[in-house]
Design an enzyme around this catalytic site. Structure first.
Site, PDB file in Angstrom:
ATOM      1  N   LYS A   1      45.616  29.066  61.618  1.00 47.86           N
ATOM      2  CA  LYS A   1      45.926  30.430  62.044  1.00 47.86           C
ATOM      3  C   LYS A   1      47.182  30.460  62.924  1.00 47.86           C
ATOM      4  O   LYS A   1      48.056  31.310  62.735  1.00 47.86           O
ATOM      5  CB  LYS A   1      44.713  31.029  62.778  1.00 47.86           C
ATOM      6  CG  LYS A   1      43.477  31.173  61.895  1.00 47.86           C
ATOM      7  CD  LYS A   1      42.356  31.907  62.596  1.00 47.86           C
ATOM      8  CE  LYS A   1      41.749  31.138  63.745  1.00 47.86           C
ATOM      9  NZ  LYS A   1      41.094  29.874  63.315  1.00 47.86           N
ATOM     10  N   THR A   2      47.278  29.551  63.875  1.00 45.76           N
ATOM     11  CA  THR A   2      48.459  29.507  64.716  1.00 45.76           C
ATOM     12  C   THR A   2      49.701  29.142  63.903  1.00 45.76           C
ATOM     13  O   THR A   2      50.784  29.713  64.085  1.00 45.76           O
ATOM     14  CB  THR A   2      48.275  28.497  65.864  1.00 45.76           C
ATOM     15  OG1 THR A   2      47.157  28.891  66.654  1.00 45.76           O
ATOM     16  CG2 THR A   2      49.514  28.424  66.745  1.00 45.76           C
TER      17      THR A   2
END
Length: 357
Positions: free
Chosen positions: A77-78
């Site tokens: 996600k990051t």
């Protein structure tokens, strides 16, 4: 390669197969992250859909829609948030929900954004309610009302914001209130990786870390990585250390197997805690049902550790089931530990539940 920067000081952060990033992970991940969608491995549907969103925004000369990414820790996600900023040619600012405890904290961040900037808000579901309500207006109208003064004399001063893209990440999408979830123009759920995808992750990371690895060695590491790239890279680093000390530096299947045996990670990715839970359930309680509190005492761990750290993977692997009467081992659990299930195992009388829930 594809991971999140979520940090934690709990039990999961201390495990070799924990999906939460520790300080060592964060230091290594910065060098290994893919820089664009073409480099990003896995998540085919998400990449295809996100590519369309970003291309359309660039063609219009506009900022991209707000993006919500959900899924377990360590799936990327990051990394995707940084790729969004890179694809849009925009700077990125990173913060997290727990760091925003007051509406003023959020107002300070929003008021300093540049036009087109990407704001990455990790664990967005843990943001305070006042800040959350301020975010509604910021996302929809690109303005916030700053309250000056207290009581009857308080005044709301509208503050215009430059257009920006919010990328929210959450491991628990169900905790997001509908008004917030509905304001995201694009939502995506990150799935666990297949072994073949993780093999590609291991090969890419091995190349960047200057580790010589055979295909069979990469497959051995990928098969024990719980479908999570962050874990695959952590295991690769530990296998690399073993190969440098015990062998000639080449990671083969045999070297990977021997190294992960030293670190107590078995062929299905179970570690000491996972096996301790299964062994207690099978050997002490005949496969269950047994209450969670009783099982935790038998393992010598806190109830929350067993429930939140060990059980999710065991349930996902089909080795343990949560039932109204307690925890029950599946036939696969007996087979994995090389034990023979007694007649009626798993049926139980419920007597074990007297001391658990």
């Amino acid at each position: 390669m594809n991971w999140d920067d979520t940090t934690d000081t709990g039990a999961d952060a201390e495990r070799l197969v924990g999906a939460v990033a520790d300080r060592e992970d964060q230091a290594v991940e910065a060098a290994l992250r893919p820089k664009d969608l073409g480099e990003f491995i896995g998540q085919e549907k998400v990449r295809e859909q996100l590519d369309l969103v970003l291309r359309a925004a660039r063609a219009r000369g506009a900022t991209a829609d707000h993006v919500l990414l959900s899924g377990a820790p360590g799936l990327g996600k990051t990394t995707l948030s940084m790729i969004i900023a890179a694809e849009m040619g925009a700077p990125i600012r990173i913060t997290s929900g727990p760091a925003i405890q007051h509406a003023g904290d959020l107002a300070a961040i929003l008021s300093s954004l540049q036009e087109g900037e990407v704001l990455f808000l990790d664990e967005i579901h843990r943001m305070s309610r006042p800040a959350e309500e301020m975010l509604y207006m910021a996302m929809e109208d690109f303005r916030v009302d700053v309250i000056v003064g207290k009581g009857p004399g308080a005044t709301a001063i509208p503050l215009e914001l430059p257009p920006f893209t919010l990328v929210g990440a959450t491991t628990r999408a169900g905790l997001l209130p509908p008004p917030l979830r509905d304001r995201f123009g694009f939502t995506a759920h990150m799935e666990f990786y297949e072994p073949r995808e993780l093999e590609r992750v291991v090969h890419r990371s091995a190349h960047l870390l200057d580790v010589e690895i055979e295909p069979a060695g990469a497959a051995e590491i990928a098969g024990r990585s719980r479908g999570t790239p962050r874990i695959a890279n952590r295991l690769l680093r530990r296998v690399r250390d073993y190969a440098q000390v015990k062998a000639d530096g080449l990671v083969t299947r045999e070297i990977a197997h021997a190294a992960l045996a030293v670190y107590e990670v078995d062929e299905r990715g179970l570690d000491r805690l996972d096996r301790a839970v299964l062994e207690a359930l099978l050997k002490l309680f005949g496969g269950g049902p047994v209450g969670l509190s009783t099982l935790a005492v038998a393992v010598g761990e806190e109830r929350e550790t067993v429930e939140e750290v060990a059980e999710p993977f065991l349930v996902r692997e089909g080795l343990l089931a949560r039932t109204p009467r307690g925890r029950v081992a599946t036939p696969a659990a007996w087979a994995h530990l090389g034990l023979t299930a007694p007649r009626g195992a798993g049926g139980g009388t419920g007597q074990q539940d007297l001391f658990g829930t």
